[in-house]
Structure formats: structure tokens, C-alpha cells
Design a protein around this motif. Structure first.
Motif, short mmCIF file in Angstrom:
data_model
loop_
_atom_site.label_atom_id
_atom_site.label_comp_id
_atom_site.label_asym_id
_atom_site.label_seq_id
_atom_site.Cartn_x
_atom_site.Cartn_y
_atom_site.Cartn_z
N SER A 104 109.74 15.81 59.77
CA SER A 104 108.71 15.59 60.80
C SER A 104 109.29 14.68 61.86
O SER A 104 110.34 14.05 61.66
CB SER A 104 107.48 14.95 60.18
OG SER A 104 107.79 13.63 59.73
N LYS A 106 108.17 11.87 62.82
CA LYS A 106 108.13 10.51 62.32
C LYS A 106 109.32 10.22 61.42
O LYS A 106 110.00 9.19 61.56
CB LYS A 106 106.83 10.27 61.54
CG LYS A 106 106.71 8.89 60.94
CD LYS A 106 105.40 8.74 60.17
CE LYS A 106 105.30 7.35 59.53
NZ LYS A 106 104.04 7.20 58.75
N ASP A 107 109.61 11.15 60.50
CA ASP A 107 110.73 10.94 59.58
C ASP A 107 112.07 10.99 60.31
O ASP A 107 113.01 10.25 59.97
CB ASP A 107 110.70 11.98 58.47
CG ASP A 107 109.54 11.75 57.50
OD1 ASP A 107 109.06 10.61 57.43
OD2 ASP A 107 109.13 12.72 56.82
N ASN A 109 112.61 10.10 63.43
CA ASN A 109 112.74 8.84 64.16
C ASN A 109 113.17 7.71 63.23
O ASN A 109 114.05 6.90 63.57
CB ASN A 109 111.42 8.48 64.83
CG ASN A 109 111.15 9.31 66.07
OD1 ASN A 109 112.06 9.64 66.82
ND2 ASN A 109 109.89 9.64 66.29
N LEU A 110 112.57 7.64 62.06
CA LEU A 110 112.92 6.59 61.10
C LEU A 110 114.38 6.72 60.65
O LEU A 110 115.09 5.72 60.53
CB LEU A 110 111.98 6.66 59.90
CG LEU A 110 110.53 6.22 60.14
CD1 LEU A 110 109.68 6.50 58.91
CD2 LEU A 110 110.47 4.75 60.51
N TYR A 154 110.47 12.68 70.78
CA TYR A 154 110.96 11.79 69.73
C TYR A 154 111.34 10.45 70.36
O TYR A 154 112.22 10.39 71.22
CB TYR A 154 112.17 12.40 69.03
CG TYR A 154 111.88 13.62 68.21
CD1 TYR A 154 112.03 13.61 66.83
CD2 TYR A 154 111.45 14.81 68.81
CE1 TYR A 154 111.77 14.73 66.05
CE2 TYR A 154 111.18 15.94 68.05
CZ TYR A 154 111.34 15.90 66.68
OH TYR A 154 111.07 17.01 65.92
N ARG A 155 110.70 9.39 69.94
CA ARG A 155 110.91 8.10 70.60
C ARG A 155 112.30 7.54 70.35
O ARG A 155 112.78 6.68 71.11
CB ARG A 155 109.86 7.08 70.14
CG ARG A 155 109.94 6.67 68.69
CD ARG A 155 108.96 5.56 68.36
NE ARG A 155 109.08 5.14 66.97
CZ ARG A 155 108.40 5.68 65.96
NH1 ARG A 155 107.56 6.67 66.20
NH2 ARG A 155 108.56 5.24 64.73
#
Length: 263
Positions: A104, A106-107, A109-110, A154-155
């Protein structure tokens, strides 16, 4: 035409090894297929006979001519229909499977933050004379493709989209200036293997401009690239039609993780 098993093979057969299939047209296992092509002949009986001969040599027997239309004075477009004499053994079919998990946003980006502790820099372009930016924009632009937002969303990814008809030296120079981690190239124009020539030229230029082991991740995409030809083209990954931004982002995360482990 969709493909189904021959009558002697049940739809519930476990696995694919050894399964033989034929195309499906009117009834199961009849092998019926439809194909179209153009011949450099004016539309007449000779041209129609040539089209049927070609169809038979391509494994359609019997072959039926269902459509013929003149394309100017010297060419004719044909549609033929017939039963294919060829079989496909699924055990002999080799495809490139995705070897990394689909993440995802979020994942992804992390993972980027954990691996790089900074933003992942991606430079994208259509190179050579290719002016078709639909593919590169679908992956990079925030509006994305197929309901997925592009890499601009994506940040932890910095996107530099150079657009169309970018010369290879310009792409290399901009990638160096931006300290790019990855370079994404889209190639839609494929006449006379332009996509192959442009890609090999691009990969050679990057390897000449960077020290060994420090070349950015080189990714190409387009509808006519052959999966599994990365080594021949000098790139790290090929993506074909229907690729989504999440697949590309997930691959980039996978590749930077692998490169960090090797170093």
C-alpha cells in the motif's frame, strides 16, 4: 478467444504442468481463432487467396475469410477465422512472476523512510521521438491509473516528470542533477523496434555516466516490451500494459532494499 482445456482435460485438474489447451470459439476444444492482418496487395481475388494461404500456413485449417477491405489502392485489410491446429502445453509456458509483495502507499512510504531516511527520487520520461506520455503520466501523476494514485501521491517519493521526446543525454544529465535513485522510461512508439534501440542506448549511456554499482534503478515500460528481456536491454525491470503505480512503487522499494543489502 478465450482458452479452455481440451475435452479430455477437466476444468478442475490440479496444477498446470502437462495441461494442454486449445482456443475456444463455438464449442469446447474446437480451436477456433480470429485474426487480422494487412497484405501489400490491391483488393481482388488474388489478394483474398493470398490471405487464406497465409492463414493456413499459420495453422488455421480450415480457414475462412470473413472480412476484406481495401486500404487505399495497394493494400488490403483481412479478418480470417478458422480452427487452429496448434496446441499449448501449459507446462512449457514461462512467465515472469512478481517476486515482491504488493505494498500500500502507506507501507511503501514507511519502507522508503526506513531504508533511505530521505525521499526516493524518481525521474521519468518518454525518450527519443516518443511523444506518448499517457503511460508515464499514469504511473507518475497524482491522478494515477485504474483507481490508483500515481507516485506523486507518495509523500516519500520525489517525482521529476520530464515529459515527452527527451533526448538520452538530457535524461542522464537531469538524473545526475537530481541524484535520482530510479529512472522510469516509457516507450509506446515501437515501429522498427524503436523501443528496443532507444532503451539499449539509454541503458548504455547511464552505465557510461555512472561508476559501476551506482547506476540508478532503470525501469522501462510499454506495450511491446518482451518480459524477461531485461538483461538484453540493460535495464533492471520491464513493465507491460496494465501496470499500476502500486506495482512500480512496490518494485522500487524491493529493489532499493536489495541493493542496500548487497552493499
Amino acid at each position: 478467444m478465450s482458452a479452455v482445456e481440451q475435452p479430455e482435460v477437466t476444468a478442475g485438474s490440479p496444477g498446470r504442468q502437462g495441461r494442454v489447451i486449445r482456443p475456444y470459439g463455438d464449442t469446447t476444444g474446437d480451436g477456433m481463432v480470429q485474426m487480422s492482418f494487412t497484405l501489400p496487395l490491391p483488393h481482388d481475388k488474388l489478394a483474398e487467396g493470398a490471405a487464406l494461404q497465409l492463414a493456413r500456413k499459420m495453422g488455421l485449417d480450415p480457414a475462412l475469410l470473413v472480412h476484406a477491405k481495401a486500404m487505399g489502392p495497394d493494400f488490403t485489410f483481412f479478418v480470417v477465422y478458422g480452427s487452429s491446429t496448434h496446441l499449448v502445453n501449459l507446462g512449457d509456458v514461462h512467465v515472469v512472476e512478481r517476486e515482491y509483495p504488493l505494498l500500500s502507499a502507506k507501507d511503501a512510504n514507511l519502507a522508503i523512510r526506513r531504508q533511505l531516511r530521505r525521499k526516493l527520487v524518481v525521474v521519468g520520461a518518454c525518450i527519443g521521438t516518443d511523444a506518448h506520455t499517457v503511460g508515464i503520466d499514469a504511473i507518475l501523476n497524482i491522478k494515477g491509473f485504474a483507481g490508483e494514485k500515481g507516485l506523486e501521491y507518495y509523500r516519500e517519493i520525489k517525482v521529476v516528470n520530464l515529459g515527452a521526446q527527451v533526448l538520452v543525454p538530457e535524461l542522464v544529465a537531469r538524473a545526475r542533477a537530481e541524484k535520482a535513485d530510479a529512472v522510469l522510461v516509457s516507450q509506446v512508439v515501437t515501429q522498427k523496434d524503436a523501443h528496443v534501440h532507444n532503451t539499449t542506448q539509454m541503458s548504455a549511456a547511464f552505465r557510461e555516466a555512472y561508476p559501476a554499482g551506482h547506476v540508478p534503478i532503470l525501469v522501462v515500460g510499454g506495450p511491446r516490451f518482451e518480459e524477461g528481456s531485461e538483461q538484453a536491454l540493460g535495464v533492471d525491470r520491464i513493465f507491460g500494459r496494465g501496470t499500476t503505480p502500486a506495482e512500480v512503487a512496490s518494485y522500487l522499494v524491493h529493489e532499493i532494499t536489495e541493493r542496500k543489502a548487497r552493499r
